[in-house]
Design a protein around this motif. Structure first.
Motif, short mmCIF file in Angstrom:
data_model
loop_
_atom_site.label_atom_id
_atom_site.label_comp_id
_atom_site.label_asym_id
_atom_site.label_seq_id
_atom_site.Cartn_x
_atom_site.Cartn_y
_atom_site.Cartn_z
N ALA A 251 0.72 -0.89 -0.16
CA ALA A 251 -0.28 -0.19 0.19
C ALA A 251 1.15 1.48 -0.09
CB ALA A 251 -0.76 0.11 1.70
N LEU A 252 1.61 1.51 0.55
CA LEU A 252 2.82 2.09 1.01
C LEU A 252 3.61 2.56 -0.77
CD1 LEU A 252 3.96 1.89 4.43
CD2 LEU A 252 2.43 3.74 3.80
N ASP A 253 4.22 1.34 -0.92
CA ASP A 253 5.62 1.45 -1.25
C ASP A 253 4.99 1.54 -3.17
OD1 ASP A 253 7.23 2.13 0.78
OD2 ASP A 253 7.76 0.29 0.46
N VAL A 254 4.10 0.35 -3.33
CA VAL A 254 2.89 0.46 -4.90
C VAL A 254 3.08 1.23 -5.41
CG1 VAL A 254 2.41 -1.79 -6.34
CG2 VAL A 254 4.35 -2.05 -4.45
N ILE A 255 1.21 1.12 -4.34
CA ILE A 255 0.46 2.17 -5.35
C ILE A 255 0.50 3.51 -4.57
CG2 ILE A 255 -0.72 -0.20 -5.56
CD1 ILE A 255 -2.59 0.36 -2.76
N GLY A 256 0.98 3.69 -3.78
CA GLY A 256 1.16 4.70 -2.53
C GLY A 256 0.33 5.71 -2.29
N LEU A 257 -0.26 4.72 -0.69
CA LEU A 257 -1.06 5.59 -0.29
C LEU A 257 -0.37 5.92 1.25
CD1 LEU A 257 -3.99 2.78 -0.34
CD2 LEU A 257 -3.72 5.12 -1.80
N PRO A 258 -1.16 6.99 1.77
CA PRO A 258 -0.24 7.57 3.08
C PRO A 258 -0.70 6.64 4.00
CG PRO A 258 -1.59 9.23 1.20
CD PRO A 258 -2.01 7.85 1.06
N ALA A 259 0.44 6.77 4.77
CA ALA A 259 0.16 6.27 6.00
C ALA A 259 -1.58 6.22 6.80
CB ALA A 259 1.21 6.27 6.72
N GLY A 260 -1.85 7.50 7.05
CA GLY A 260 -3.21 7.51 7.17
C GLY A 260 -4.12 6.55 6.79
N LEU A 261 -4.22 6.94 5.94
CA LEU A 261 -5.43 5.84 4.66
C LEU A 261 -4.85 4.58 4.85
CD1 LEU A 261 -5.72 8.22 1.06
CD2 LEU A 261 -6.74 8.59 3.38
N VAL A 262 -3.82 3.45 4.52
CA VAL A 262 -3.30 2.33 4.81
C VAL A 262 -4.44 2.02 6.30
CG1 VAL A 262 -2.05 0.80 5.61
CG2 VAL A 262 -1.14 2.55 3.92
N GLY A 263 -3.83 2.90 7.97
CA GLY A 263 -5.27 2.61 8.86
C GLY A 263 -6.40 3.14 8.65
N GLY A 264 -7.16 3.86 7.69
CA GLY A 264 -8.38 4.07 7.39
C GLY A 264 -9.32 2.75 7.10
N ILE A 265 -7.72 2.10 6.20
CA ILE A 265 -8.49 0.85 5.34
C ILE A 265 -8.48 -0.11 6.49
CG2 ILE A 265 -7.92 -1.19 3.41
CD1 ILE A 265 -6.87 1.31 2.15
N THR A 266 -7.40 -0.38 6.74
CA THR A 266 -8.13 -1.00 8.52
C THR A 266 -8.59 -1.44 8.93
OG1 THR A 266 -5.05 -1.80 8.08
CG2 THR A 266 -6.85 -2.41 9.74
N ALA A 267 -9.15 -0.11 9.37
CA ALA A 267 -10.22 0.07 10.33
C ALA A 267 -12.11 0.08 9.47
CB ALA A 267 -10.88 1.79 10.72
#
Length: 415
Positions: A251-267
Protein backbone atom coordinates in the motif's frame (compact mmCIF):
# COMPACT_ATOMS: atom_id res chain seq x y z
CA UNK A 1 -41.22 -27.96 27.82
CA UNK A 2 -38.85 -25.18 26.72
CA UNK A 3 -36.41 -24.19 29.45
CA UNK A 4 -37.01 -20.73 30.93
CA UNK A 5 -33.57 -19.42 29.96
CA UNK A 6 -34.23 -20.33 26.34
CA UNK A 7 -37.18 -17.92 26.31
CA UNK A 8 -35.12 -15.00 27.58
CA UNK A 9 -33.41 -12.92 24.86
CA UNK A 10 -29.69 -13.47 24.94
CA UNK A 11 -28.86 -9.83 25.60
CA UNK A 12 -30.93 -9.99 28.79
CA UNK A 13 -29.16 -13.06 30.18
CA UNK A 14 -26.83 -11.96 32.96
CA UNK A 15 -24.26 -14.73 32.58
CA UNK A 16 -23.88 -14.19 28.85
CA UNK A 17 -23.52 -10.43 29.35
CA UNK A 18 -20.77 -11.05 31.88
CA UNK A 19 -18.91 -13.43 29.56
CA UNK A 20 -19.30 -11.08 26.59
CA UNK A 21 -18.13 -8.10 28.64
CA UNK A 22 -15.11 -10.05 29.84
CA UNK A 23 -14.07 -10.82 26.27
CA UNK A 24 -14.67 -7.24 25.10
CA UNK A 25 -12.53 -5.76 27.89
CA UNK A 26 -9.76 -8.33 27.49
CA UNK A 27 -9.60 -7.96 23.70
CA UNK A 28 -9.43 -4.18 23.94
CA UNK A 29 -6.54 -4.46 26.37
CA UNK A 30 -4.82 -6.90 24.03
CA UNK A 31 -5.05 -4.35 21.20
CA UNK A 32 -3.22 -1.83 23.39
CA UNK A 33 -0.39 -4.28 24.04
CA UNK A 34 -0.27 -5.26 20.38
CA UNK A 35 0.99 -1.75 19.67
CA UNK A 36 2.71 -0.84 22.93
CA UNK A 37 4.94 -3.93 23.24
CA UNK A 38 6.56 -3.61 19.77
CA UNK A 39 7.00 0.14 20.34
CA UNK A 40 8.69 -0.55 23.66
CA UNK A 41 11.00 -3.07 22.02
CA UNK A 42 11.87 -1.02 18.94
CA UNK A 43 12.08 2.52 20.31
CA UNK A 44 13.07 2.18 23.95
CA UNK A 45 15.12 -1.03 23.86
CA UNK A 46 16.58 -0.82 20.35
CA UNK A 47 15.45 -4.30 19.31
CA UNK A 48 17.04 -5.80 16.18
CA UNK A 49 14.93 -7.05 13.25
CA UNK A 50 15.56 -10.62 14.40
CA UNK A 51 14.37 -9.80 17.92
CA UNK A 52 11.26 -8.09 16.52
CA UNK A 53 10.53 -11.16 14.44
CA UNK A 54 10.88 -13.42 17.47
CA UNK A 55 8.66 -11.10 19.51
CA UNK A 56 5.97 -11.32 16.83
CA UNK A 57 6.23 -15.08 16.36
CA UNK A 58 6.30 -15.99 20.05
CA UNK A 59 2.69 -14.89 20.58
CA UNK A 60 1.40 -17.62 18.25
CA UNK A 61 4.07 -20.22 19.08
CA UNK A 62 2.06 -21.68 22.02
CA UNK A 63 -0.66 -22.75 19.56
CA UNK A 64 1.88 -25.05 17.94
CA UNK A 65 3.48 -26.21 21.21
CA UNK A 66 0.48 -26.89 23.46
CA UNK A 67 -2.63 -26.23 21.40
CA UNK A 68 -3.59 -29.89 21.02
CA UNK A 69 -2.76 -30.81 24.62
CA UNK A 70 -4.84 -27.89 25.90
CA UNK A 71 -7.90 -29.35 24.19
CA UNK A 72 -7.37 -32.73 25.85
CA UNK A 73 -7.04 -31.04 29.23
CA UNK A 74 -10.24 -29.05 28.61
CA UNK A 75 -12.18 -32.25 27.99
CA UNK A 76 -10.86 -33.75 31.23
CA UNK A 77 -12.11 -30.87 33.36
CA UNK A 78 -15.41 -30.87 35.16
CA UNK A 79 -15.19 -27.09 35.66
CA UNK A 80 -13.68 -24.69 33.16
CA UNK A 81 -14.31 -21.34 34.82
CA UNK A 82 -11.52 -21.55 37.46
CA UNK A 83 -8.97 -22.23 34.71
CA UNK A 84 -10.24 -19.25 32.70
CA UNK A 85 -9.90 -16.99 35.73
CA UNK A 86 -6.40 -18.29 36.48
CA UNK A 87 -5.30 -17.63 32.89
CA UNK A 88 -6.49 -14.03 33.08
CA UNK A 89 -4.83 -13.40 36.45
CA UNK A 90 -1.49 -14.86 35.31
CA UNK A 91 -1.64 -12.79 32.12
CA UNK A 92 -2.32 -9.66 34.18
CA UNK A 93 0.71 -10.37 36.36
CA UNK A 94 2.92 -10.95 33.31
CA UNK A 95 1.88 -7.65 31.72
CA UNK A 96 2.33 -5.75 34.99
CA UNK A 97 5.97 -6.86 35.21
CA UNK A 98 6.84 -4.86 32.07
CA UNK A 99 6.33 -1.33 33.45
CA UNK A 100 7.71 -2.51 36.81
CA UNK A 101 10.89 -3.76 35.13
CA UNK A 102 11.15 -0.52 33.13
CA UNK A 103 11.01 1.55 36.33
CA UNK A 104 13.66 -0.69 37.92
CA UNK A 105 15.90 -0.43 34.86
CA UNK A 106 15.72 -4.19 34.27
CA UNK A 107 13.54 -4.34 31.16
CA UNK A 108 15.10 -6.09 28.17
CA UNK A 109 13.86 -7.50 24.86
CA UNK A 110 14.20 -11.10 26.16
CA UNK A 111 11.97 -10.05 29.08
CA UNK A 112 9.32 -8.80 26.64
CA UNK A 113 9.61 -12.02 24.64
CA UNK A 114 9.22 -14.14 27.79
CA UNK A 115 6.14 -12.21 28.95
CA UNK A 116 4.60 -12.37 25.47
CA UNK A 117 5.11 -16.14 25.54
CA UNK A 118 3.44 -16.41 28.97
CA UNK A 119 0.42 -14.42 27.80
CA UNK A 120 0.26 -16.40 24.56
CA UNK A 121 0.30 -19.66 26.51
CA UNK A 122 -2.51 -18.45 28.77
CA UNK A 123 -4.48 -17.38 25.71
CA UNK A 124 -4.22 -20.86 24.17
CA UNK A 125 -5.42 -22.52 27.38
CA UNK A 126 -8.19 -19.95 27.85
CA UNK A 127 -9.52 -20.50 24.34
CA UNK A 128 -9.41 -24.27 24.79
CA UNK A 129 -11.58 -24.20 27.92
CA UNK A 130 -13.78 -21.28 26.89
CA UNK A 131 -15.27 -23.15 23.93
CA UNK A 132 -16.84 -26.00 25.94
CA UNK A 133 -17.67 -23.52 28.72
CA UNK A 134 -19.93 -21.62 26.31
CA UNK A 135 -22.22 -24.67 26.21
CA UNK A 136 -22.85 -24.19 29.94
CA UNK A 137 -23.78 -20.53 29.62
CA UNK A 138 -25.75 -20.41 26.35
CA UNK A 139 -28.57 -22.66 25.17
CA UNK A 140 -28.08 -24.53 21.90
CA UNK A 141 -30.73 -22.47 20.10
CA UNK A 142 -28.89 -19.22 20.89
CA UNK A 143 -25.27 -20.19 20.24
CA UNK A 144 -25.04 -18.63 16.79
CA UNK A 145 -26.23 -15.32 18.23
CA UNK A 146 -23.77 -15.69 21.12
CA UNK A 147 -20.86 -16.34 18.77
CA UNK A 148 -21.88 -13.30 16.72
CA UNK A 149 -21.78 -11.26 19.92
CA UNK A 150 -18.20 -12.35 20.57
CA UNK A 151 -17.24 -11.45 17.01
CA UNK A 152 -18.80 -8.03 17.56
CA UNK A 153 -16.65 -7.56 20.67
CA UNK A 154 -13.52 -8.55 18.73
CA UNK A 155 -14.41 -6.15 15.91
CA UNK A 156 -15.05 -3.28 18.34
CA UNK A 157 -11.68 -3.93 19.94
CA UNK A 158 -9.94 -3.94 16.56
CA UNK A 159 -11.58 -0.62 15.65
CA UNK A 160 -11.21 1.22 18.96
CA UNK A 161 -8.21 -0.53 20.48
CA UNK A 162 -5.48 0.91 18.23
CA UNK A 163 -6.75 4.46 18.81
CA UNK A 164 -6.78 3.92 22.56
CA UNK A 165 -3.31 2.39 22.35
CA UNK A 166 -1.96 5.38 20.44
CA UNK A 167 -3.49 7.80 22.95
CA UNK A 168 -2.07 5.95 25.95
CA UNK A 169 1.38 5.67 24.37
CA UNK A 170 1.36 9.42 23.79
CA UNK A 171 0.16 10.22 27.30
CA UNK A 172 2.10 7.78 29.50
CA UNK A 173 4.68 6.14 27.12
CA UNK A 174 4.57 2.60 25.79
CA UNK A 175 5.67 0.60 28.88
CA UNK A 176 3.01 2.17 31.08
CA UNK A 177 0.33 1.85 28.38
CA UNK A 178 0.76 -1.91 28.82
CA UNK A 179 -0.75 -1.50 32.30
CA UNK A 180 -4.10 -1.06 30.55
CA UNK A 181 -3.80 -4.63 29.30
CA UNK A 182 -2.96 -5.88 32.80
CA UNK A 183 -6.03 -4.13 34.18
CA UNK A 184 -8.21 -5.52 31.38
CA UNK A 185 -7.16 -9.08 32.29
CA UNK A 186 -8.09 -8.48 35.93
CA UNK A 187 -11.47 -6.99 35.00
CA UNK A 188 -12.11 -9.98 32.75
CA UNK A 189 -11.26 -12.39 35.59
CA UNK A 190 -13.62 -10.51 37.92
CA UNK A 191 -16.49 -10.64 35.41
CA UNK A 192 -16.00 -14.35 34.72
CA UNK A 193 -15.91 -15.00 38.48
CA UNK A 194 -19.41 -13.51 38.76
CA UNK A 195 -20.96 -15.95 36.25
CA UNK A 196 -23.46 -18.05 38.18
CA UNK A 197 -24.43 -20.79 35.69
CA UNK A 198 -23.60 -24.23 37.16
CA UNK A 199 -20.98 -26.14 35.20
CA UNK A 200 -22.36 -29.54 34.29
CA UNK A 201 -19.66 -30.76 31.94
CA UNK A 202 -18.96 -34.49 32.24
CA UNK A 203 -15.18 -34.86 32.13
CA UNK A 204 -13.69 -37.37 29.72
CA UNK A 205 -11.78 -40.14 31.50
CA UNK A 206 -8.00 -39.70 31.13
CA UNK A 207 -6.47 -42.37 28.90
CA UNK A 208 -3.11 -40.81 28.16
CA UNK A 209 -2.43 -37.38 26.66
CA UNK A 210 -1.44 -38.48 23.16
CA UNK A 211 -4.25 -41.01 22.90
CA UNK A 212 -6.70 -38.23 23.67
CA UNK A 213 -4.98 -35.80 21.30
CA UNK A 214 -5.19 -38.38 18.50
CA UNK A 215 -8.90 -38.80 19.20
CA UNK A 216 -9.40 -35.08 18.61
CA UNK A 217 -7.36 -35.19 15.41
CA UNK A 218 -9.22 -38.24 14.15
CA UNK A 219 -12.57 -36.66 14.99
CA UNK A 220 -11.78 -33.74 12.69
CA UNK A 221 -10.15 -35.78 9.90
CA UNK A 222 -12.86 -38.44 9.75
CA UNK A 223 -15.88 -36.13 10.03
CA UNK A 224 -16.53 -34.71 6.55
CA UNK A 225 -18.06 -31.47 7.80
CA UNK A 226 -15.38 -30.75 10.41
CA UNK A 227 -12.69 -31.72 7.89
CA UNK A 228 -14.11 -29.25 5.37
CA UNK A 229 -14.25 -26.45 7.94
CA UNK A 230 -10.68 -27.16 9.00
CA UNK A 231 -9.37 -27.22 5.43
CA UNK A 232 -11.22 -24.05 4.54
CA UNK A 233 -9.96 -22.28 7.68
CA UNK A 234 -6.37 -23.31 6.97
CA UNK A 235 -6.65 -22.07 3.40
CA UNK A 236 -8.07 -18.64 4.20
CA UNK A 237 -5.67 -18.07 7.10
CA UNK A 238 -2.61 -19.14 5.12
CA UNK A 239 -3.29 -16.90 2.14
CA UNK A 240 -4.67 -14.16 4.37
CA UNK A 241 -1.38 -14.21 6.28
CA UNK A 242 0.52 -14.04 2.98
CA UNK A 243 -1.55 -10.95 2.12
CA UNK A 244 -1.13 -9.25 5.50
CA UNK A 245 2.63 -9.80 5.50
CA UNK A 246 2.90 -7.60 2.41
CA UNK A 247 -0.13 -5.32 2.64
CA UNK A 248 1.48 -2.34 4.37
CA UNK A 249 4.56 -2.37 2.12
CA UNK A 250 2.38 -2.80 -0.97
CA UNK A 251 0.00 0.00 0.00
CA UNK A 252 2.82 2.44 0.83
CA UNK A 253 5.48 1.63 -1.76
CA UNK A 254 3.64 0.19 -4.77
CA UNK A 255 0.35 2.09 -4.98
CA UNK A 256 1.47 5.14 -2.98
CA UNK A 257 -1.19 5.43 -0.28
CA UNK A 258 -0.38 7.70 2.69
CA UNK A 259 0.08 5.92 6.02
CA UNK A 260 -3.10 7.45 7.43
CA UNK A 261 -5.20 6.03 4.61
CA UNK A 262 -3.64 2.60 5.10
CA UNK A 263 -4.85 2.73 8.70
CA UNK A 264 -8.27 3.82 7.44
CA UNK A 265 -8.54 0.76 5.21
CA UNK A 266 -7.72 -1.44 8.19
CA UNK A 267 -10.41 0.33 10.21
CA UNK A 268 -12.98 -0.39 7.46
CA UNK A 269 -12.20 -4.10 7.84
CA UNK A 270 -13.07 -3.77 11.53
CA UNK A 271 -16.27 -1.88 10.70
CA UNK A 272 -17.18 -4.69 8.32
CA UNK A 273 -16.71 -7.10 11.19
CA UNK A 274 -19.09 -5.05 13.33
CA UNK A 275 -21.72 -5.00 10.61
CA UNK A 276 -21.27 -8.72 10.00
CA UNK A 277 -21.66 -9.53 13.69
CA UNK A 278 -24.82 -7.41 13.87
CA UNK A 279 -26.58 -9.03 10.91
CA UNK A 280 -25.33 -12.64 11.10
CA UNK A 281 -27.92 -13.92 13.62
CA UNK A 282 -30.76 -12.55 11.48
CA UNK A 283 -29.28 -13.96 8.29
CA UNK A 284 -28.70 -17.35 9.91
CA UNK A 285 -32.31 -17.48 11.10
CA UNK A 286 -33.40 -16.88 7.51
CA UNK A 287 -30.84 -18.93 5.56
CA UNK A 288 -29.12 -21.26 8.04
CA UNK A 289 -25.44 -21.77 8.86
CA UNK A 290 -24.67 -24.03 5.87
CA UNK A 291 -25.90 -21.55 3.30
CA UNK A 292 -24.08 -18.67 5.01
CA UNK A 293 -20.82 -20.63 4.94
CA UNK A 294 -21.29 -21.50 1.28
CA UNK A 295 -21.85 -17.89 0.25
CA UNK A 296 -19.28 -16.25 2.55
CA UNK A 297 -16.39 -18.10 0.89
CA UNK A 298 -17.41 -16.59 -2.46
CA UNK A 299 -16.51 -13.17 -1.02
CA UNK A 300 -13.03 -14.07 0.24
CA UNK A 301 -11.06 -13.31 -2.99
CA UNK A 302 -12.45 -9.76 -3.31
CA UNK A 303 -9.84 -8.05 -1.12
CA UNK A 304 -6.95 -9.71 -2.97
CA UNK A 305 -8.28 -8.87 -6.42
CA UNK A 306 -9.16 -5.25 -5.64
CA UNK A 307 -5.74 -4.63 -4.06
CA UNK A 308 -3.91 -6.27 -6.98
CA UNK A 309 -5.88 -4.17 -9.51
CA UNK A 310 -5.57 -0.89 -7.57
CA UNK A 311 -4.49 2.04 -9.74
CA UNK A 312 -5.46 5.61 -10.54
CA UNK A 313 -5.89 8.54 -8.15
CA UNK A 314 -5.26 8.10 -4.44
CA UNK A 315 -8.87 8.75 -3.45
CA UNK A 316 -10.14 6.17 -5.95
CA UNK A 317 -7.77 3.49 -4.68
CA UNK A 318 -8.67 4.30 -1.11
CA UNK A 319 -12.41 4.10 -1.73
CA UNK A 320 -12.21 0.80 -3.63
CA UNK A 321 -9.89 -0.83 -1.11
CA UNK A 322 -11.99 0.43 1.81
CA UNK A 323 -15.12 -1.03 0.23
CA UNK A 324 -13.41 -4.38 -0.34
CA UNK A 325 -12.07 -4.34 3.24
CA UNK A 326 -15.60 -3.68 4.52
CA UNK A 327 -16.99 -6.62 2.53
CA UNK A 328 -14.12 -8.87 3.58
CA UNK A 329 -14.62 -7.97 7.24
CA UNK A 330 -18.27 -8.97 6.95
CA UNK A 331 -17.42 -12.20 5.12
CA UNK A 332 -14.84 -13.25 7.71
CA UNK A 333 -17.33 -12.76 10.53
CA UNK A 334 -20.07 -14.60 8.62
CA UNK A 335 -17.70 -17.52 8.21
CA UNK A 336 -16.27 -17.45 11.75
CA UNK A 337 -19.66 -17.31 13.47
CA UNK A 338 -21.22 -20.04 11.33
CA UNK A 339 -18.10 -22.21 11.59
CA UNK A 340 -18.29 -22.01 15.38
CA UNK A 341 -22.00 -22.83 15.39
CA UNK A 342 -21.57 -25.80 13.04
CA UNK A 343 -18.62 -27.08 15.08
CA UNK A 344 -20.73 -26.97 18.24
CA UNK A 345 -23.55 -28.69 16.37
CA UNK A 346 -21.47 -31.49 14.89
CA UNK A 347 -19.04 -32.26 17.74
CA UNK A 348 -19.86 -34.82 20.46
CA UNK A 349 -19.83 -33.21 23.91
CA UNK A 350 -17.01 -35.42 25.18
CA UNK A 351 -14.75 -34.26 22.31
CA UNK A 352 -15.64 -30.56 22.34
CA UNK A 353 -12.36 -29.33 23.80
CA UNK A 354 -10.15 -31.51 21.63
CA UNK A 355 -11.97 -30.76 18.38
CA UNK A 356 -11.83 -27.03 19.09
CA UNK A 357 -8.13 -27.31 19.98
CA UNK A 358 -7.39 -29.24 16.79
CA UNK A 359 -9.12 -26.59 14.69
CA UNK A 360 -7.35 -23.80 16.57
CA UNK A 361 -3.97 -25.55 16.32
CA UNK A 362 -4.20 -25.97 12.56
CA UNK A 363 -6.02 -22.78 11.59
CA UNK A 364 -4.07 -20.43 13.87
CA UNK A 365 -0.76 -22.26 13.58
CA UNK A 366 -0.69 -21.83 9.81
CA UNK A 367 -0.53 -18.03 10.22
CA UNK A 368 3.18 -18.23 10.98
CA UNK A 369 3.92 -20.19 7.79
CA UNK A 370 1.75 -17.87 5.70
CA UNK A 371 3.61 -14.79 6.89
CA UNK A 372 7.00 -16.36 6.17
CA UNK A 373 5.83 -17.51 2.74
CA UNK A 374 4.48 -14.07 1.89
CA UNK A 375 7.76 -12.41 2.81
CA UNK A 376 9.79 -14.91 0.79
CA UNK A 377 7.58 -14.73 -2.29
CA UNK A 378 7.46 -10.95 -2.08
CA UNK A 379 11.26 -10.73 -2.17
CA UNK A 380 11.47 -13.17 -5.09
CA UNK A 381 8.53 -12.16 -7.28
CA UNK A 382 7.54 -8.67 -6.21
CA UNK A 383 4.53 -7.56 -4.20
CA UNK A 384 1.72 -7.33 -6.78
CA UNK A 385 2.27 -10.84 -8.22
CA UNK A 386 2.03 -12.30 -4.73
CA UNK A 387 -1.40 -10.70 -4.29
CA UNK A 388 -2.55 -12.49 -7.44
CA UNK A 389 -1.15 -15.75 -6.09
CA UNK A 390 -3.11 -15.11 -2.91
CA UNK A 391 -6.28 -14.43 -4.88
CA UNK A 392 -5.95 -17.72 -6.75
CA UNK A 393 -5.06 -19.58 -3.57
CA UNK A 394 -8.01 -18.27 -1.60
CA UNK A 395 -10.33 -19.55 -4.34
CA UNK A 396 -9.57 -23.00 -2.92
CA UNK A 397 -11.84 -22.19 0.01
CA UNK A 398 -14.82 -22.58 -2.32
CA UNK A 399 -14.45 -26.32 -3.13
CA UNK A 400 -13.71 -27.06 0.55
CA UNK A 401 -17.26 -25.94 1.36
CA UNK A 402 -19.15 -26.57 -1.87
CA UNK A 403 -17.89 -30.17 -2.23
CA UNK A 404 -18.60 -31.04 1.41
CA UNK A 405 -21.86 -32.01 3.19
CA UNK A 406 -22.25 -28.29 3.92
CA UNK A 407 -23.47 -27.85 0.34
CA UNK A 408 -26.66 -29.69 1.31
CA UNK A 409 -29.01 -27.07 2.68
CA UNK A 410 -31.77 -27.97 5.10
CA UNK A 411 -35.37 -27.28 4.03
CA UNK A 412 -35.16 -23.96 5.88
CA UNK A 413 -31.94 -23.07 4.05
CA UNK A 414 -33.22 -24.10 0.63
CA UNK A 415 -36.09 -21.61 0.59
Amino acid sequence: MIPVFQQVPLKKQRDYRLLLSARAVSETGAEVSRLAIPLTAAILLGASPVQMGILTAVTSLPYLLIGLQAGAIADRLGRHRPVMIACEVISAAAMATIPAAWIAGLLTVPWLIAMAFVVGTCSVIFRAVNFPHLVTVVHESQRTEALAGFQSAYALASVGGPGLAGLLVQLVTAPFAILADAVSFLVSAFLIRRIAAPENHTPAPPRGMWIEVREGLHAVVRHPTLRALCGCGITINFFGSVYMALFVLYALDVIGLPAGLVGGITAFFGVGGLVGAAVTPRLVRRFGENRMLAYSVLLFPIDFVVAALASGPVWGKFLLMSASALISGMAVVFFAVCMGAVTLRETPAELMGRVNATLTFTIQGVLTFGGLTGGLLGSLLGLRPVLWIGAVGVLLTIPWIWLSPLRHFSPREAR
